[in-house]
Design an enzyme around this catalytic site. Structure first.
Site, PDB file in Angstrom:
ATOM      1  N   LYS A  26       0.835  -1.211   0.000  1.00 51.49           N
ATOM      2  CA  LYS A  26       0.000   0.000   0.000  1.00 51.49           C
ATOM      3  C   LYS A  26       0.868   1.258   0.000  1.00 51.49           C
ATOM      4  O   LYS A  26       0.662   2.167  -0.811  1.00 51.49           O
ATOM      5  CB  LYS A  26      -0.893  -0.006   1.259  1.00 51.49           C
ATOM      6  N   ASN A  27       1.827   1.298   0.930  1.00 49.33           N
ATOM      7  CA  ASN A  27       2.557   2.547   1.135  1.00 49.33           C
ATOM      8  C   ASN A  27       3.598   2.819   0.056  1.00 49.33           C
ATOM      9  O   ASN A  27       4.218   3.885   0.039  1.00 49.33           O
ATOM     10  CB  ASN A  27       3.173   2.573   2.540  1.00 49.33           C
ATOM     11  N   ARG A  96      -4.699  10.702   4.594  1.00 48.57           N
ATOM     12  CA  ARG A  96      -3.662  11.670   4.869  1.00 48.57           C
ATOM     13  C   ARG A  96      -2.512  11.591   3.863  1.00 48.57           C
ATOM     14  O   ARG A  96      -1.858  12.586   3.570  1.00 48.57           O
ATOM     15  CB  ARG A  96      -3.146  11.390   6.279  1.00 48.57           C
ATOM     16  N   CYS A 120      -4.803  12.636  13.190  1.00 47.66           N
ATOM     17  CA  CYS A 120      -5.651  11.476  12.952  1.00 47.66           C
ATOM     18  C   CYS A 120      -5.595  10.607  14.190  1.00 47.66           C
ATOM     19  O   CYS A 120      -4.992  10.989  15.187  1.00 47.66           O
ATOM     20  CB  CYS A 120      -5.191  10.710  11.719  1.00 47.66           C
ATOM     21  N   ARG A 125       0.586  14.019  13.582  1.00 48.13           N
ATOM     22  CA  ARG A 125       1.083  13.813  12.219  1.00 48.13           C
ATOM     23  C   ARG A 125       1.343  15.141  11.508  1.00 48.13           C
ATOM     24  O   ARG A 125       0.673  15.516  10.549  1.00 48.13           O
ATOM     25  CB  ARG A 125       0.144  12.896  11.441  1.00 48.13           C
ATOM     26  N   ILE A 127       3.387  18.125   9.345  1.00 49.82           N
ATOM     27  CA  ILE A 127       4.024  18.097   8.013  1.00 49.82           C
ATOM     28  C   ILE A 127       5.108  19.181   7.908  1.00 49.82           C
ATOM     29  O   ILE A 127       5.486  19.580   6.819  1.00 49.82           O
ATOM     30  CB  ILE A 127       2.997  18.241   6.861  1.00 49.82           C
ATOM     31  N   ASP A 128       5.596  19.622   9.089  1.00 49.53           N
ATOM     32  CA  ASP A 128       6.605  20.681   9.081  1.00 49.53           C
ATOM     33  C   ASP A 128       7.871  20.270   8.317  1.00 49.53           C
ATOM     34  O   ASP A 128       8.503  21.104   7.661  1.00 49.53           O
ATOM     35  CB  ASP A 128       6.951  21.094  10.518  1.00 49.53           C
ATOM     36  N   LEU A 129       8.227  18.998   8.361  1.00 46.55           N
ATOM     37  CA  LEU A 129       9.460  18.571   7.686  1.00 46.55           C
ATOM     38  C   LEU A 129       9.284  18.582   6.165  1.00 46.55           C
ATOM     39  O   LEU A 129      10.225  18.904   5.426  1.00 46.55           O
ATOM     40  CB  LEU A 129       9.881  17.178   8.156  1.00 46.55           C
ATOM     41  N   ASP A 308       3.659   0.152  12.530  1.00 47.04           N
ATOM     42  CA  ASP A 308       2.414  -0.419  12.002  1.00 47.04           C
ATOM     43  C   ASP A 308       2.136  -1.815  12.557  1.00 47.04           C
ATOM     44  O   ASP A 308       1.020  -2.313  12.455  1.00 47.04           O
ATOM     45  CB  ASP A 308       2.464  -0.489  10.463  1.00 47.04           C
ATOM     46  N   VAL A 330       7.407   6.247  17.409  1.00 47.47           N
ATOM     47  CA  VAL A 330       7.187   6.916  16.123  1.00 47.47           C
ATOM     48  C   VAL A 330       5.962   7.827  16.156  1.00 47.47           C
ATOM     49  O   VAL A 330       6.036   8.987  15.772  1.00 47.47           O
ATOM     50  CB  VAL A 330       7.094   5.879  14.977  1.00 47.47           C
ATOM     51  N   ARG A 400      -9.168  -0.020   4.372  1.00 48.64           N
ATOM     52  CA  ARG A 400      -8.215   0.958   3.833  1.00 48.64           C
ATOM     53  C   ARG A 400      -6.925   0.289   3.358  1.00 48.64           C
ATOM     54  O   ARG A 400      -6.290   0.754   2.418  1.00 48.64           O
ATOM     55  CB  ARG A 400      -7.837   1.990   4.909  1.00 48.64           C
TER      56      ARG A 400
END
Ligand code: EPZ
Length: 444
Positions: A26-27, A96, A120, A125, A127-129, A308, A330, A400
């Site tokens: 998926k990822n 996301r 979430c 989570r 997104i600054d990076l 995960d 994480v 999902r």
């Protein structure tokens, strides 16, 4: 909006036996689909899993004006003709990972607008990076309440050290840097196999990326990318989930079409709890022990233990002999699963990001809610091991990332059914979330 209530009903305490084919990752698929924005030529992607997140990514890309055609596990995507710049809230709020179109849109069109994904169920989570990395390539980024706008006349290669090896930030920056002027060096990059897969695909499209799979990526910008045909790697998290299904039921399960080199940490931990694990060329067999042993686990970026798989292992360790400790490093909020596990008798104490699990506690029948994708799968795994009946609600989370999860467990001998409540009920869904749980029918 209204929505039918589906639930999975598991009658456990039955060892699973047999073989299961593992799908494409998926990822990796989601990111490679987004990478097709970088060229006007067709990108042919094989081994794409049949899961809801892939459907959402198709909607995102079609919404941008790309043409997408699907035939079973093959997807052909072409970004020719006018391409839009906006990934709207209605889609980003469902998935996301839609944020990963930001880098490719910026590189190809010089502009992008992406709805803010927000937090979430597994944490803030941020997104600054992603933002800082793209700014270092020369983008001007404006973060509003509802969306983020990025602009760049030209992107210029830069030395970018990441504060944390974020998977998403590595991918967004890597894709943008492919079409930047000059060389980008990305330090402390994520090393997940899905990053290597994305880099391999981009290189097939004409990019010049070296170092994928190490902490330092070097990306020499090129003027243009071309189309390519690419096959997605096997999903290591799906494979690990089925391996735990073998372990937790004291069964004998073989996952096929996998890359065992991506599963080293899972194999090590399954051995440490007493499983007999045999590794073949592209398959792994797991035989669960009569009595599971306790173990300590710390989640870390790859090649560390994957976050995960934290919830599935917590279910496993709840049945083990003795106390185990799981440390989540994480995501800050990936322990929401514990509330549900406790409903099944699980004894887990939390101290900050450490969970202390008292084994042998998981025994009760009960009804639980899947709080997110992996926790949902973990609750099903718990149900497989418990003597009694476990009902899992909110199973759309599981769709999902796992194709036909209950059906495939049933093929291994699980007593598992998907049932549909006859009544249409009102659920409070997030604004703009139009997802209807698919009709998977009654019984398997
Ligand atoms: C990817 O999420 C995966 N999702 C996740 O898979 C996986 O759990 C995660 O990587 C870690 O392996 C996809 O690939 C679609 P991160 P991502 O950026 O990219 C913080 C699943 O179930 N961070 O590596 O979002 C962040 O808050 C899932 O399949 C920042 O602080 O993960 C988190 O604590 C869900 N700032 C940590 O880093 C940033 O700009 C790791 O996030 C970015 C991240």
């Amino acid at each position: 909006m209204g929505c039918y209530l589906h639930k999975i009903v598991v009658r456990g305490n039955k060892p699973l036996f047999g073989e299961v084919e593992i799908q494409g990752a998926k990822n990796s698929a989601l990111k490679i689909m987004a990478a097709s924005i970088l060229t006007s030529e067709p990108v042919v992607i094989d081994n794409v899993p049949k899961i809801r997140d892939v459907n959402v990514m198709v909607d995102v890309l079609e919404g941008l004006g790309l043409t997408v055609s699907r035939n079973d596990r093959r997807i052909v995507i072409q970004a020719k003709g006018p391409i839009g710049i906006e990934a709207p809230y209605q889609l980003v709020s469902q998935m996301r990972a839609s944020i990963v179109v930001l880098g490719p849109l910026l590189a190809r069109l010089g502009r992008a607008r992406v709805a803010m994904p927000g937090g979430c169920n597994i944490g803030l989570r941020k997104i600054d990076l992603h933002i800082r990395g793209l700014e270092m390539l020369g983008a001007k980024i404006n973060v509003g309440q509802a969306s983020l706008e990025a602009e760049a006349d030209v992107l210029v290669g830069a030395n970018i050290p990441l504060d944390f090896p974020s998977v998403g930030a590595t991918e967004n920056i890597m894709m943008a840097a492919c079409l930047a002027r000059g060389t980008t060096v990305l330090d402390n990059a994520a090393r997940e196999p899905e990053i290597v897969d994305l880099a391999d695909c981009l290189n097939k499209m004409g990019a010049k990326i070296s170092g994928a799979g190490t902490s330092t990526l070097v990306i020499e910008g090129v003027d243009k990318l071309k189309g390519a045909s690419f096959r997605i790697i096997p999903d290591r998290i799906e494979a690990s989930t089925f391996m735990v299904a073998g372990a937790i039921t004291g069964g004998d399960v073989t996952v096929k079409s996998v890359d065992p080199s991506h599963l080293k940490m899972i194999i090590k931990k399954l051995k440490s709890v007493g499983c007999d694990v045999t590794v073949g060329i592209n398959q792994v067999n797991v035989k669960g022990p009569a009595v599971l042993e306790a173990a300590n686990i710390s989640t870390l970026p790859y090649p560390g233990f994957p976050t995960d798989m934290q919830a599935p292992f917590m279910a496993l360790l709840s049945l083990a002999n003795g106390k185990s400790i799981i440390t989540e490093n994480v995501f800050e909020n990936r322990f929401s699963f514990i509330t549900e596990l406790r409903k099944l008798g699980g004894e887990v104490d939390i101290e900050r990001h450490h969970a202390v699990i008292t084994g042998g506690s998981l025994l009760k029948s009960g009804a639980v809610r899947a709080p997110d994708l992996r926790a949902g799968a973990a609750l099903v795994l718990a149900g497989l091991a418990i003597e009694g009946v476990v009902e899992i609600l909110d199973i759309h989370h599981i769709d999902r990332g796992y194709d036909s999860f209950p059906e495939r467990l049933a093929s291994l001998g699980a007593d598992i059914k998907v049932t549909k409540d006859e009544s249409l009920v009102e659920l409070s869904l997030a604004e703009g979330d139009s997802y209807q749980v698919p009709d998977v029918g009654v019984g398997i």
